[in-house]
Write a protein that holds these residues in place. Structure first.
Motif, PDB file in Angstrom:
ATOM      1  N   ILE A 141       0.844  -1.200   0.000  1.00  0.00           N
ATOM      2  CA  ILE A 141       0.000   0.000   0.000  1.00  0.00           C
ATOM      3  C   ILE A 141       0.879   1.251   0.000  1.00  0.00           C
ATOM      4  O   ILE A 141       1.646   1.496   0.946  1.00  0.00           O
ATOM      5  CB  ILE A 141      -0.936   0.007   1.222  1.00  0.00           C
ATOM      6  CG1 ILE A 141      -1.899  -1.181   1.155  1.00  0.00           C
ATOM      7  CG2 ILE A 141      -1.726   1.311   1.298  1.00  0.00           C
ATOM      8  CD1 ILE A 141      -2.834  -1.287   2.348  1.00  0.00           C
ATOM      9  N   ASP A 142       0.749   2.039  -1.073  1.00  0.00           N
ATOM     10  CA  ASP A 142       1.575   3.244  -1.215  1.00  0.00           C
ATOM     11  C   ASP A 142       1.296   4.285  -0.137  1.00  0.00           C
ATOM     12  O   ASP A 142       2.173   5.090   0.203  1.00  0.00           O
ATOM     13  CB  ASP A 142       1.344   3.873  -2.593  1.00  0.00           C
ATOM     14  CG  ASP A 142       1.914   3.025  -3.714  1.00  0.00           C
ATOM     15  OD1 ASP A 142       2.838   2.221  -3.442  1.00  0.00           O
ATOM     16  OD2 ASP A 142       1.429   3.147  -4.859  1.00  0.00           O
ATOM     17  N   ASP A 143       0.063   4.296   0.405  1.00  0.00           N
ATOM     18  CA  ASP A 143      -0.298   5.314   1.393  1.00  0.00           C
ATOM     19  C   ASP A 143       0.625   5.296   2.608  1.00  0.00           C
ATOM     20  O   ASP A 143       0.835   6.324   3.257  1.00  0.00           O
ATOM     21  CB  ASP A 143      -1.736   5.104   1.877  1.00  0.00           C
ATOM     22  CG  ASP A 143      -2.755   5.429   0.796  1.00  0.00           C
ATOM     23  OD1 ASP A 143      -2.354   6.017  -0.229  1.00  0.00           O
ATOM     24  OD2 ASP A 143      -3.942   5.095   0.967  1.00  0.00           O
ATOM     25  N   PHE A 144       1.190   4.129   2.924  1.00  0.00           N
ATOM     26  CA  PHE A 144       2.070   4.042   4.081  1.00  0.00           C
ATOM     27  C   PHE A 144       3.434   4.686   3.827  1.00  0.00           C
ATOM     28  O   PHE A 144       4.232   4.790   4.752  1.00  0.00           O
ATOM     29  CB  PHE A 144       2.250   2.593   4.517  1.00  0.00           C
ATOM     30  CG  PHE A 144       1.067   2.044   5.259  1.00  0.00           C
ATOM     31  CD1 PHE A 144       0.765   2.510   6.526  1.00  0.00           C
ATOM     32  CD2 PHE A 144       0.247   1.108   4.680  1.00  0.00           C
ATOM     33  CE1 PHE A 144      -0.328   2.026   7.219  1.00  0.00           C
ATOM     34  CE2 PHE A 144      -0.854   0.615   5.362  1.00  0.00           C
ATOM     35  CZ  PHE A 144      -1.159   1.073   6.634  1.00  0.00           C
ATOM     36  N   ARG A 145       3.665   5.100   2.614  1.00  0.00           N
ATOM     37  CA  ARG A 145       4.891   5.821   2.307  1.00  0.00           C
ATOM     38  C   ARG A 145       4.622   7.304   2.073  1.00  0.00           C
ATOM     39  O   ARG A 145       5.521   8.045   1.671  1.00  0.00           O
ATOM     40  CB  ARG A 145       5.560   5.185   1.075  1.00  0.00           C
ATOM     41  CG  ARG A 145       6.103   3.795   1.357  1.00  0.00           C
ATOM     42  CD  ARG A 145       6.687   3.132   0.123  1.00  0.00           C
ATOM     43  NE  ARG A 145       5.657   2.606  -0.764  1.00  0.00           N
ATOM     44  CZ  ARG A 145       5.053   1.431  -0.604  1.00  0.00           C
ATOM     45  NH1 ARG A 145       5.366   0.664   0.426  1.00  0.00           N
ATOM     46  NH2 ARG A 145       4.134   1.012  -1.454  1.00  0.00           N
ATOM     47  N   ASP A 146       3.382   7.713   2.323  1.00  0.00           N
ATOM     48  CA  ASP A 146       3.003   9.110   2.136  1.00  0.00           C
ATOM     49  C   ASP A 146       3.681   9.991   3.181  1.00  0.00           C
ATOM     50  O   ASP A 146       3.750   9.647   4.368  1.00  0.00           O
ATOM     51  CB  ASP A 146       1.480   9.254   2.244  1.00  0.00           C
ATOM     52  CG  ASP A 146       1.031  10.687   2.043  1.00  0.00           C
ATOM     53  OD1 ASP A 146       0.755  11.349   3.057  1.00  0.00           O
ATOM     54  OD2 ASP A 146       0.971  11.144   0.881  1.00  0.00           O
ATOM     55  N   ALA A 147       4.164  11.151   2.745  1.00  0.00           N
ATOM     56  CA  ALA A 147       4.917  12.045   3.630  1.00  0.00           C
ATOM     57  C   ALA A 147       4.071  12.515   4.809  1.00  0.00           C
ATOM     58  O   ALA A 147       4.574  12.659   5.933  1.00  0.00           O
ATOM     59  CB  ALA A 147       5.432  13.249   2.845  1.00  0.00           C
ATOM     60  N   LYS A 148       2.780  12.750   4.576  1.00  0.00           N
ATOM     61  CA  LYS A 148       1.916  13.237   5.657  1.00  0.00           C
ATOM     62  C   LYS A 148       1.742  12.171   6.742  1.00  0.00           C
ATOM     63  O   LYS A 148       1.717  12.476   7.938  1.00  0.00           O
ATOM     64  CB  LYS A 148       0.559  13.665   5.102  1.00  0.00           C
ATOM     65  CG  LYS A 148       0.598  14.885   4.207  1.00  0.00           C
ATOM     66  CD  LYS A 148      -0.793  15.301   3.796  1.00  0.00           C
ATOM     67  CE  LYS A 148      -0.764  16.546   2.908  1.00  0.00           C
ATOM     68  NZ  LYS A 148      -0.109  16.312   1.620  1.00  0.00           N
ATOM     69  N   LEU A 149       1.606  10.916   6.338  1.00  0.00           N
ATOM     70  CA  LEU A 149       1.486   9.840   7.314  1.00  0.00           C
ATOM     71  C   LEU A 149       2.792   9.688   8.094  1.00  0.00           C
ATOM     72  O   LEU A 149       2.790   9.499   9.309  1.00  0.00           O
ATOM     73  CB  LEU A 149       1.127   8.524   6.629  1.00  0.00           C
ATOM     74  CG  LEU A 149       1.092   7.290   7.543  1.00  0.00           C
ATOM     75  CD1 LEU A 149       0.009   7.460   8.603  1.00  0.00           C
ATOM     76  CD2 LEU A 149       0.879   6.016   6.760  1.00  0.00           C
ATOM     77  N   LEU A 150       3.906   9.760   7.394  1.00  0.00           N
ATOM     78  CA  LEU A 150       5.201   9.638   8.062  1.00  0.00           C
ATOM     79  C   LEU A 150       5.400  10.751   9.083  1.00  0.00           C
ATOM     80  O   LEU A 150       5.917  10.525  10.181  1.00  0.00           O
ATOM     81  CB  LEU A 150       6.332   9.664   7.024  1.00  0.00           C
ATOM     82  CG  LEU A 150       6.363   8.502   6.021  1.00  0.00           C
ATOM     83  CD1 LEU A 150       7.494   8.691   5.017  1.00  0.00           C
ATOM     84  CD2 LEU A 150       6.517   7.171   6.744  1.00  0.00           C
ATOM     85  N   LYS A 151       4.946  11.950   8.730  1.00  0.00           N
ATOM     86  CA  LYS A 151       5.061  13.078   9.648  1.00  0.00           C
ATOM     87  C   LYS A 151       4.192  12.860  10.892  1.00  0.00           C
ATOM     88  O   LYS A 151       4.627  13.093  12.014  1.00  0.00           O
ATOM     89  CB  LYS A 151       4.659  14.372   8.951  1.00  0.00           C
ATOM     90  CG  LYS A 151       4.788  15.606   9.845  1.00  0.00           C
ATOM     91  CD  LYS A 151       4.368  16.861   9.105  1.00  0.00           C
ATOM     92  CE  LYS A 151       4.449  18.073  10.041  1.00  0.00           C
ATOM     93  NZ  LYS A 151       3.995  19.312   9.368  1.00  0.00           N
ATOM     94  N   ALA A 152       2.958  12.398  10.658  1.00  0.00           N
ATOM     95  CA  ALA A 152       2.061  12.134  11.786  1.00  0.00           C
ATOM     96  C   ALA A 152       2.650  11.065  12.695  1.00  0.00           C
ATOM     97  O   ALA A 152       2.600  11.181  13.932  1.00  0.00           O
ATOM     98  CB  ALA A 152       0.685  11.710  11.272  1.00  0.00           C
ATOM     99  N   PHE A 153       3.205  10.023  12.102  1.00  0.00           N
ATOM    100  CA  PHE A 153       3.807   8.936  12.873  1.00  0.00           C
ATOM    101  C   PHE A 153       4.990   9.452  13.700  1.00  0.00           C
ATOM    102  O   PHE A 153       5.117   9.135  14.889  1.00  0.00           O
ATOM    103  CB  PHE A 153       4.264   7.827  11.924  1.00  0.00           C
ATOM    104  CG  PHE A 153       4.813   6.614  12.634  1.00  0.00           C
ATOM    105  CD1 PHE A 153       3.978   5.616  13.081  1.00  0.00           C
ATOM    106  CD2 PHE A 153       6.174   6.490  12.854  1.00  0.00           C
ATOM    107  CE1 PHE A 153       4.479   4.504  13.732  1.00  0.00           C
ATOM    108  CE2 PHE A 153       6.689   5.385  13.500  1.00  0.00           C
ATOM    109  CZ  PHE A 153       5.832   4.391  13.940  1.00  0.00           C
ATOM    110  N   ASP A 154       5.832  10.269  13.065  1.00  0.00           N
ATOM    111  CA  ASP A 154       6.992  10.807  13.779  1.00  0.00           C
ATOM    112  C   ASP A 154       6.572  11.737  14.916  1.00  0.00           C
ATOM    113  O   ASP A 154       7.194  11.748  15.983  1.00  0.00           O
ATOM    114  CB  ASP A 154       7.912  11.557  12.809  1.00  0.00           C
ATOM    115  CG  ASP A 154       8.677  10.623  11.889  1.00  0.00           C
ATOM    116  OD1 ASP A 154       8.804   9.425  12.232  1.00  0.00           O
ATOM    117  OD2 ASP A 154       9.135  11.075  10.825  1.00  0.00           O
ATOM    118  N   ASN A 155       5.524  12.538  14.679  1.00  0.00           N
ATOM    119  CA  ASN A 155       5.039  13.440  15.729  1.00  0.00           C
ATOM    120  C   ASN A 155       4.667  12.666  16.981  1.00  0.00           C
ATOM    121  O   ASN A 155       4.920  13.103  18.112  1.00  0.00           O
ATOM    122  CB  ASN A 155       3.815  14.231  15.242  1.00  0.00           C
ATOM    123  CG  ASN A 155       4.190  15.332  14.267  1.00  0.00           C
ATOM    124  OD1 ASN A 155       5.330  15.780  14.236  1.00  0.00           O
ATOM    125  ND2 ASN A 155       3.234  15.773  13.481  1.00  0.00           N
TER     126      ASN A 155
END
Length: 849
Positions: free
Chosen positions: A118-132
């Motif tokens: 699933i490409d969505d798991f490589r989305d920059a916005k998701l990565l940012k939310a995860f890191d936050n």
């Protein structure tokens, strides 16, 4: 006897309840109270609710969950039994699975998802939310009055002498120590404008002392090892927070009040001097702490740990230690803090054991070896004996520890006694382990579980939205009726998005959202409350003040009380702004989802098994996480603190020259300075010098500054005139310090001083209100700009989401109309659905109790 079964999962905030073998109904009062809430929010009222709901006072209850939650659950029911709300009670605990590595497991699952199909798991916005979420820091704010041993306590927790021990009233820096499990401490040094002054690769006690002496240093951000916690699961930060008598500027005092008025992701260690409890420095701050505790439930109460330090100063042969601890409780109760979490401690003993005696066998020291020890180490040896030999000095007995934490500490003591480990026994008895256990328990109970929950939510919605789309693709590829219905929905939704009318209506609704009026109304209420609090000081004075010292005392007391009221107002205003901004963001998200629902309703009357919003659940969740990080306490702090600081000093004087007298009025202190004569001429003569304030450009969040500046020497001149003989009187008073007599060499004192209290009151309160108005206006203006900025950013993101929706429906149309795509998707979707189901199962298994 009613049979109750309760299962609570803190990672999901899910509570399952059975009454007499049947799950409670979804529309029952019990279900509504517990749904989606942390156990600590409802458990206090739960016993009484059961009594009212089931009309019985006899219960057999089984609870399944974690140790720390069971402690609170058991405490609530035992308390209800003592109050006779419940008559018969049979409580049993079923221990849930222990997941010490759950955070690591969830992070590993997310890593696997990022490498999945699933490409969505490589989305920059998701990565940012995860890191936050994953990199969020949990602060432990250490607050203390002067001479309470705050620096020593922090050093004891670090097992390292790092914080300089000195008169805390001189400390002008805020120190943050982040746990990284590193071998050495490093630091970045900032000035008051958050500009980096220097990087220090190896921070030492000596360097810290120099930094604290440097007036240009505003904040020290250090990192290193905090031994009693594992930084891999929770990033804990010890914050040396300016105390009530330690706020050399208003911004520092604001920081203290802000920490107290924060959310659950923030712990307060309030350090008191056990040998000298009563101090005026505590009054305003402890009253504010009491107000915050009264606003919340158990979780809020758990945030505040009161450390009664310097217990080594008591003599167990002559003093009752139990009574001393009770005195501390009574002292806090006097400020409205009932049933406080008390932790008596000797930080001095703990620090010296962990530093001087780290590699020393104290049981086999020779007299020669003892003489070679530093004096502090030699002083500690009799303290160790005192904590071990006298049972009344076993301070862990007086600590407010949860039963599970107490059991762990009892076991540690038993092992230390069996091994003859004197140092370990002394560390337990001097109270330091109890404090560390309480911090660890809070982190595990609240911070860690919330972090895991937020991490999971950040990608569960992504899985679900992809699952919805994959199932829809499979259905259109195998069901012609469904394909036709989906095609109708797709065409209608894309047409609505393309024509832009719904978007315009939506944007108009966003533009109409305006929380500023609410913020302004609440700010006015806070302002009036601050003014009322400061007005109380005048009730202790009569209509007329008749001495210079009394006038000086009044102005100084008003200054301190006003500063405290301002700090309280600042923290409350930040909370108001933050709450309104977050709620505005949530309302915008709601309006967007409503827009999509209306498009669905107009698209087709056929009942499809998903809504358009289901296709972008993951994107909406990521957006919400990033918005919450953006609209955090930092946003509010910027809104309030960064509006500019202007120093201010009101002199309140006037001069009448050429009318046979001169007055400098802020009271009516009369001093005879000579005789009055008919003027024949005049000249200026230097009569000496005086110390006057040299204002600095920094102060309260808006304008107010309480003379936090230094004295400079200024020449004093007097105009010498010729007059006919008559007495002359000069009235002198300084607004802040009741000005020093600068004419001392020329005056003849008379014993008369009168000043109306109302004169001082009017000037002080008028200027306070004026500066509060200016500060609030600036804060509101800045908040309004930020809210507009948020609206614009959200609007742009929603335009992107509209495009994403069109793309999803394009995929569905291709799958329905293109035979080759249809055949390829069937096989692909089968594997993808299996992968999604397996991923969800892995998450559920990781969180299963």
């Amino acid at each position: 006897m009613a049979q109750i079964y309760v299962k609570y999962n803190p990672y999901k905030l899910e509570t399952y309840i059975e009454v007499n073998g049947r799950e409670i109904e979804k529309d029952s009062t019990l279900f509504k109270v517990i749904k989606g809430k942390r156990l600590q929010e409802w458990v206090g009222k739960f016993p009484e609710m059961l009594v009212n709901e089931l009309n019985t006072v006899d219960f057999e209850i089984k609870f399944c969950g974690m140790d720390l939650d069971w402690d609170d659950f058991e405490d609530s029911f035992e308390g209800a039994k003592k109050k006779k709300i419940i008559k018969k009670l049979d409580l049993k605990y079923i221990q849930a699975k222990s997941h010490e590595d759950i955070n690591e497991r969830i992070v590993n699952i997310f890593t696997d998802l990022r490498h999945g199909p699933i490409d969505d798991f490589r989305d920059a916005k998701l990565l940012k939310a995860f890191d936050n979420i994953n990199n969020s820091v949990f602060p432990v704010n250490v607050i203390a009055t002067m001479s309470s041993g705050k620096s020593t306590l922090i050093n004891a927790l670090l097992s390292k002498k790092l914080m300089p021990s000195k008169n805390e009233a001189c400390t002008a820096t805020i120190t943050e120590i982040l746990d990284t499990d590193g071998e050495k401490f490093a630091a970045v040094i900032y000035d008051e404008n958050n500009v980096v002054l220097q990087d220090i690769s190896e921070l030492t006690y000596e360097i810290m002392g120099e930094l604290n002496e440097d007036e240009n240093v505003h904040k020290i951000s250090a990192e290193g090892n905090i031994p009693f916690l594992d930084s891999r699961t929770t990033a804990l930060m010890l914050v040396d927070t300016p105390g009530p008598n330690n706020a050399q500027n208003q911004a520092h005092k604001n920081t203290t009040y802000r920490a107290i008025n924060s959310d659950s992701n923030n712990l307060i260690l309030y350090v008191l001097n056990g040998t000298q409890l009563s101090t005026n420095d505590d009054a305003s701050l402890l009253t504010y702490v009491a107000d915050q505790i009264k606003k919340g439930g158990k979780q809020v109460r758990d945030r505040f740990l009161f450390v009664i330090n310097k217990m080594d100063g008591f003599n167990p042969e002559e003093e009752d230690i139990g009574k001393a601890v009770q005195s501390a409780k009574n002292y806090l109760s006097g400020y409205g803090i009932e049933e406080p979490q008390i932790f008596p401690c000797s930080a001095y003993t703990a620090l010296n054991i962990r530093t001087y005696f780290e590699d020393v066998d104290i049981d086999n020291l020779t007299r020669s070896e003892e003489r070679k020890l530093p004096s502090a180490a030699r002083d500690t040896l009799p303290m160790i004996d005192k904590f071990i030999d006298f049972e009344s000095m076993h301070l862990e007995k007086y600590s407010t520890l949860s039963p599970s934490a107490q059991r762990e500490l009892d076991y540690k003591l038993k092992v230390a006694e069996e091994q003859g480990n004197t140092k370990e026994q002394a560390l337990i008895h001097c109270g330091i382990y109890s404090i560390e256990a309480a911090i660890t328990a809070y982190v595990k109970k609240y911070a860690k579980t919330k972090k895991v929950k937020d991490l999971v939510e950040s990608f569960e919605e992504v899985l679900e939205s992809n699952q919805v789309l994959t199932k829809a693709k499979t259905k259109v590829a195998t069901d012609e009726k469904a394909a036709k219905a989906y095609a109708e929905r797709s065409a209608a939704v894309k047409a609505k998005i393309a024509d832009g009318k719904e978007a315009e209506v939506f944007k108009e609704k966003i533009a109409a959202l305006d929380p500023i009026d609410n913020i302004e109304n609440k700010a006015d209420s806070l302002k009036e409350n601050a003014a009322r609090n400061t007005m109380k000081i005048f009730n202790h004075y009569g209509d007329v003040i008749r001495s210079r010292d009394e006038a000086k005392r009044l102005v100084n007391q008003f200054t301190t009380l006003s500063s405290d009221s301002i700090a309280a107002l600042t923290s409350e205003l930040e909370s108001v702004i933050n709450k309104e901004v977050v709620e505005t963001g949530e309302q915008i998200l709601f309006e967007y989802q409503e827009k999509l629902n209306k498009i669905d309703e107009s698209a087709t009357d056929k009942q499809l098994d998903f809504n358009t919003v289901d296709l972008i659940k993951g994107a909406l969740t990521n957006m919400r996480e990033n918005a919450e990080a953006w609209c955090s306490d930092n946003f509010a702090a910027e809104t309030v603190d960064d509006v500019g600081e202007v120093s201010y000093e009101e002199k309140l004087y006037y001069e009448k020259v050429g009318q046979e007298e001169e007055q400098i009025v802020v009271g009516s202190h009369e001093e005879k300075v000579g005789t009055k004569r008919v003027k024949t001429g005049s000249h200026r003569e230097r009569v000496g010098s005086r110390s006057v304030k040299n204002p600095k450009k920094k102060g309260f969040f808006g304008k107010l500054k309480f003379w936090e500046s230094e004295y400079v020497e200024e020449d004093v001149y007097e105009t010498v005139d010729d007059y006919k003989d008559e007495d002359i009187y000069k009235t002198i008073m300084d607004y802040k310090t009741v000005m020093r007599d600068v004419f001392e060499e020329k005056v003849e004192h008379i014993e008369k001083f009168t000043v109306e209290t109302s004169v001082i009151q009017t000037g002080l309160v008028r200027k306070l209100r004026q500066n509060l108005d200016d500060g609030i206006d600036d804060a509101l203006s800045y908040a309004e700009d930020q809210i507009d900025n948020m609206k614009n950013q959200f609007t742009m993101i929603f335009d992107e989401l509209d495009s994403l929706i069109s793309e999803k429906y394009d995929e569905l149309e291709k799958c329905a109309n293109d035979q080759k795509v249809k055949e390829a998707e069937l096989e692909k979707n089968k594997k993808l659905l299996g992968w999604i189901e397996a991923s969800k199962a892995e998450i559920d298994e990781a969180l299963d109790m």
